[in-house]
Design a protein around this motif. Structure first.
Motif, PDB file in Angstrom:
ATOM      1  N   LEU A 128       0.765  -0.615  -0.099  1.00  0.00           N
ATOM      2  CA  LEU A 128      -0.195   0.434   0.607  1.00  0.00           C
ATOM      3  C   LEU A 128       0.899   1.014  -0.562  1.00  0.00           C
ATOM      4  CD1 LEU A 128      -2.639  -1.038   2.184  1.00  0.00           C
ATOM      5  CD2 LEU A 128      -2.376  -1.188  -0.121  1.00  0.00           C
ATOM      6  N   GLN A 129       1.817   1.005   0.761  1.00  0.00           N
ATOM      7  CA  GLN A 129       2.828   2.907   0.803  1.00  0.00           C
ATOM      8  C   GLN A 129       4.126   2.870  -0.460  1.00  0.00           C
ATOM      9  OE1 GLN A 129       5.731   1.988   3.155  1.00  0.00           O
ATOM     10  NE2 GLN A 129       6.252   4.427   3.126  1.00  0.00           N
ATOM     11  N   GLU A 149       0.673   3.741  -2.613  1.00  0.00           N
ATOM     12  CA  GLU A 149       1.213   5.662  -2.893  1.00  0.00           C
ATOM     13  C   GLU A 149       1.973   6.076  -3.622  1.00  0.00           C
ATOM     14  OE1 GLU A 149       0.697   7.933   0.745  1.00  0.00           O
ATOM     15  OE2 GLU A 149       0.594   6.131   1.637  1.00  0.00           O
ATOM     16  N   ARG A 151       1.306   8.681  -6.541  1.00  0.00           N
ATOM     17  CA  ARG A 151       2.378   9.888  -5.663  1.00  0.00           C
ATOM     18  C   ARG A 151       2.932  10.523  -6.637  1.00  0.00           C
ATOM     19  NH1 ARG A 151       5.532  10.946  -0.677  1.00  0.00           N
ATOM     20  NH2 ARG A 151       7.212  10.935  -3.038  1.00  0.00           N
ATOM     21  N   SER A 162      -3.059  11.072  -3.280  1.00  0.00           N
ATOM     22  CA  SER A 162      -2.772  10.687  -1.911  1.00  0.00           C
ATOM     23  C   SER A 162      -3.392   9.731  -1.699  1.00  0.00           C
ATOM     24  CB  SER A 162      -3.505  11.834  -1.303  1.00  0.00           C
ATOM     25  OG  SER A 162      -4.671  11.611  -1.012  1.00  0.00           O
ATOM     26  N   ARG A 163      -2.300   9.644  -0.265  1.00  0.00           N
ATOM     27  CA  ARG A 163      -3.004   8.354   0.231  1.00  0.00           C
ATOM     28  C   ARG A 163      -4.500   7.843   0.521  1.00  0.00           C
ATOM     29  NH1 ARG A 163      -0.474   7.391   6.442  1.00  0.00           N
ATOM     30  NH2 ARG A 163       1.470   7.975   4.759  1.00  0.00           N
ATOM     31  N   ASP A 164      -5.051   9.174   0.826  1.00  0.00           N
ATOM     32  CA  ASP A 164      -6.686   8.996   1.019  1.00  0.00           C
ATOM     33  C   ASP A 164      -7.219   7.793   0.192  1.00  0.00           C
ATOM     34  OD1 ASP A 164      -6.755   9.558   3.750  1.00  0.00           O
ATOM     35  OD2 ASP A 164      -7.630  11.754   3.098  1.00  0.00           O
ATOM     36  N   VAL A 186      -5.790   5.817  -2.493  1.00  0.00           N
ATOM     37  CA  VAL A 186      -5.388   4.898  -2.654  1.00  0.00           C
ATOM     38  C   VAL A 186      -6.000   3.799  -1.517  1.00  0.00           C
ATOM     39  CG1 VAL A 186      -3.432   2.882  -1.844  1.00  0.00           C
ATOM     40  CG2 VAL A 186      -2.869   4.309  -3.142  1.00  0.00           C
ATOM     41  N   ALA A 187      -6.278   4.346  -0.274  1.00  0.00           N
ATOM     42  CA  ALA A 187      -7.192   3.729   0.656  1.00  0.00           C
ATOM     43  C   ALA A 187      -8.918   4.422   0.105  1.00  0.00           C
ATOM     44  CB  ALA A 187      -7.014   4.721   2.034  1.00  0.00           C
TER      45      ALA A 187
END
Length: 654
Positions: free
Chosen positions: A485-486, A489, A493, A499-501, A503-504
């Motif tokens: 996930l990182q 991200e 990016r 952004s992280r959101d 991906v979430a």
């Protein structure tokens, strides 16, 4: 295929003709007036020499000779390397550089052996020398770019970038250069790591050149800082011992307020130090690091001296097989190190542990481009699982076998009943069988696609505990990432401004399954195999030759038959196995029901190489789940039930 360069090895000297030493003499005869007729004779002789070589030439040589014929006939008014005065300045420079090929890990004899030692002052002998020097320069360029050896002839799981020397462009470049030798040197890789390895090679090959560079201690060095045991410190955390760690490793803080901050620069310094202590990678500052700092091995000398000249040469050769342009933003998977990195320029944006293929199902070494990411992916069942596990049941009329395993036949997004097929006549490899997203999906929550003929990719996995192992070759070819996930991200990016959101949101309960997100610009992916790593201070660290590539490359460079080396290639053995399975189909699979099978990577329409479900013959009576924990599947000659659970018994996905 090795480049076979044909040279004329004999030199017929004209009786009584004066001789000029082509390789040893530094002086030439006084200038000789050359008539237009003599110049035309020399040009005609060069073209005749080129033409006479063509019947014996291979495809590459024929292309070169055609290009050279055009150049000498239409663009070059005079030879580049020879004249009636002897060797030209350019000719002397090129020959001198060819003789220095061993400074780059190449064999000078491969280029200079067929250049005449003496050149008779006749148009025929001068033409022969001109063409031989030209072909030697072209051959040097090919070998500098990695054409000495094609690793695919040794293993189908090792590929190189395409080597194609443009003879005309190279010759024009040497003609226009003030010193044509610089054009030859420019054919060598210029990657920083290649150049560092070369420096280590030169130090071992020509130690006398480095004797004066050795530092001699002038005074006693102070006692190193000692560390008491304490807390585990991860990147981004602060600790009272960090200032002392900075002093010990000579990493000053960029900001005085961050003197006690364990930042990325300090992480890199710890990793570098721990490599000298036998660790592949160590990023946290903990008691293991403190112990190593308090009682260090003599890593700077002992570790370096254990690396042989041959090991360095093999790794230099592997750098030749990479593209010259690796990409400003790139993904770097060094398989023996079990790590992946996302790099922009010379900055590592992301570094994480990975799991790669087993020795029998290796992750291939090659370069390609990542084009898209798939969230909540479906798993395309590989051909080996289809043939070995599913086909026997389907052929016997057990159409529920797919549903029991959470699988389905899917064509253009629509499910198709297995009852519609005549499985006795159907090639199951062509049938798209998939497993939907979910907890049992071996691909986890996301996969990263760089479409390639190996059908490998990077992905998540439910089995996080396997990342705790130092040796992480458990998969069937694909690459599992510990923190995908990182990775997603940062990748999105850098390429799409996510952004992280963002991906979430792709992983939320109501998000679309098997959702593809294309990268605006494809990102180069390099699966590499480097077992010797050079640091700027000359320190070398080594990694285990887990796949045996170094051994095969060493044998090939030492002259062993390529076919003999390839005979033990596990990739070729696997290919034969898959061909037999495909040929025999259900009958072959059912005949071997009494054996324990593991998945082989294979081509499939559902999305990939690898799979990873294990197939057991079992007497447990269970139609799903297989033998009890820790039990060895028993061979049995009668009816079997099959386990297709990838998470039981510690077995895992691709």
């Amino acid at each position: 295929m090795r480049l076979a360069v044909l040279f004329v090895s004999s030199l017929v000297l004209v009786a009584g003709s004066p001789l000029v030493d082509a390789r040893e003499s530094s002086s030439v005869d006084p200038a000789i007036d050359v008539t237009v007729g003599e110049q035309d004779d020399l040009k005609t002789a060069i073209l005749r020499d080129i033409t006479e070589r063509k019947p014996r030439a291979d495809e590459t040589m024929t292309r070169w000779l055609d290009e050279l014929g055009t150049l000498y006939a239409t663009e070059f008014d005079a030879p580049l390397w020879v004249s009636y005065d002897g060797l030209t300045a350019a000719g002397k420079s090129v020959i001198a550089e060819l003789k220095r090929a061993d400074e780059w890990g190449l064999d000078p004899n491969a280029f200079t052996a067929n250049i005449p030692v003496s050149i008779a002052k006749s148009s025929e002998e001068m033409a022969l020398a001109e063409v031989e020097i030209t072909l030697a320069a072209l051959t040097y360029a090919v070998q500098a770019q990695g054409g000495r050896l094609d690793p695919t002839e040794l293993s189908l799981w090792y590929e190189r970038a395409k080597v194609s020397v443009d003879a005309a462009a190279l010759m024009r470049g040497m003609k226009e250069a003030s010193d044509p030798a610089t054009v030859l040197v420019a054919q060598q890789p210029q990657h920083p790591q290649f150049l560092l390895l070369r420096q280590a090679y030169l130090k071992r090959k020509f130690p006398e050149r480095f004797a004066s560079a050795e530092e001699k201690p002038t005074e006693a060095e102070p006692e190193p800082i000692k560390f008491s045991y304490g807390k585990r410190v991860a990147r981004g955390q602060r600790n009272e011992q960090i200032p002392q760690l900075r002093e010990r490793l000579e990493v000053p803080a960029a900001d005085p307020e961050d003197e006690d901050l364990y930042d990325q620069e300090l992480v890199d310094a710890v990793t570098k130090f721990m490599r000298t202590q036998g660790w592949r990678r160590k990023t946290v500052f903990d008691d293991k690091v403190r112990t190593a700092l308090n009682n260090p091995k003599d890593g700077d000398s002992e570790e370096t001296e254990t690396v042989s000249l041959q090991q360095i040469l093999v790794n230099m050769e592997k750098w030749r097989w990479l593209p010259r342009d690796l990409g400003e933003l790139r993904i770097w998977n060094n398989l023996p190190a079990y790590t992946t990195e996302l790099i922009r320029g010379d900055q590592v944006l992301f570094s994480e542990r990975i799991i790669v293929g087993k020795e029998s199902t290796q992750t291939p070494v090659f370069s390609d481009k990542m084009s898209h990411v798939i969230f909540k992916p479906e798993w395309g069942v590989p051909s080996s699982i289809k043939i070995k596990s599913l086909l026997p049941s389907l052929a016997s009329g057990d159409y529920d076998v797919l549903a029991r395993r959470g699988m389905r036949i899917q064509h253009e997004g629509r499910p198709i009943s297995p009852a519609r097929y005549n499985w006795a006549k159907t090639d199951i490899r062509s049938i798209p069988i998939v497993m939907g997203a979910g907890a049992s999906n071996p691909l986890g929550r996301v996969k990263f696609m760089f479409p390639n003929h190996h059908a490998v990719y990077m992905h998540d996995t439910p089995d996080k505990h396997l990342f705790d192992n130092s040796k992480r070759n458990f998969s069937h070819g694909c690459i599992r990432v510990r923190d995908p996930l990182q990775f997603a991200e940062l990748l999105l990016r850098e390429t799409a401004g996510w952004s992280r959101d963002d991906v979430a949101a792709q992983l939320s309960r109501g998000a679309e399954e098997n959702h593809r997100v294309d990268l605006p610009t494809p990102v180069p992916v390099h699966n590499v195999y480097f077992t010797v790593i050079a640091e700027e201070d000359g320190t070398l660290s080594t990694l285990k030759d887990v796949y045996g590539h170094d051994k095969r490359i060493t044998q090939a460079l030492q002259g062993k038959s390529l076919s003999a080396i390839a005979a033990s290639d596990p990739a070729r053995a696997q290919k034969r196995e898959m061909e037999q399975l495909a040929k025999s189909g259900a009958a072959y699979a059912m005949a071997r029901e009494d054996y324990e099978f593991y998945d082989y990577q294979g081509y499939n329409n559902g999305g990939g190489y690898g799979g990873g479900y294990y197939l057991f013959s079992s007497s447990s009576g269970s139609s799903y789940g297989g033998p009890s924990q820790g039990a060895k599947p028993k061979k049995k000659k009668s009816v079997h039930t099959w386990s297709l659970n990838p998470y039981q018994h510690g077995f895992n996905s691709d």
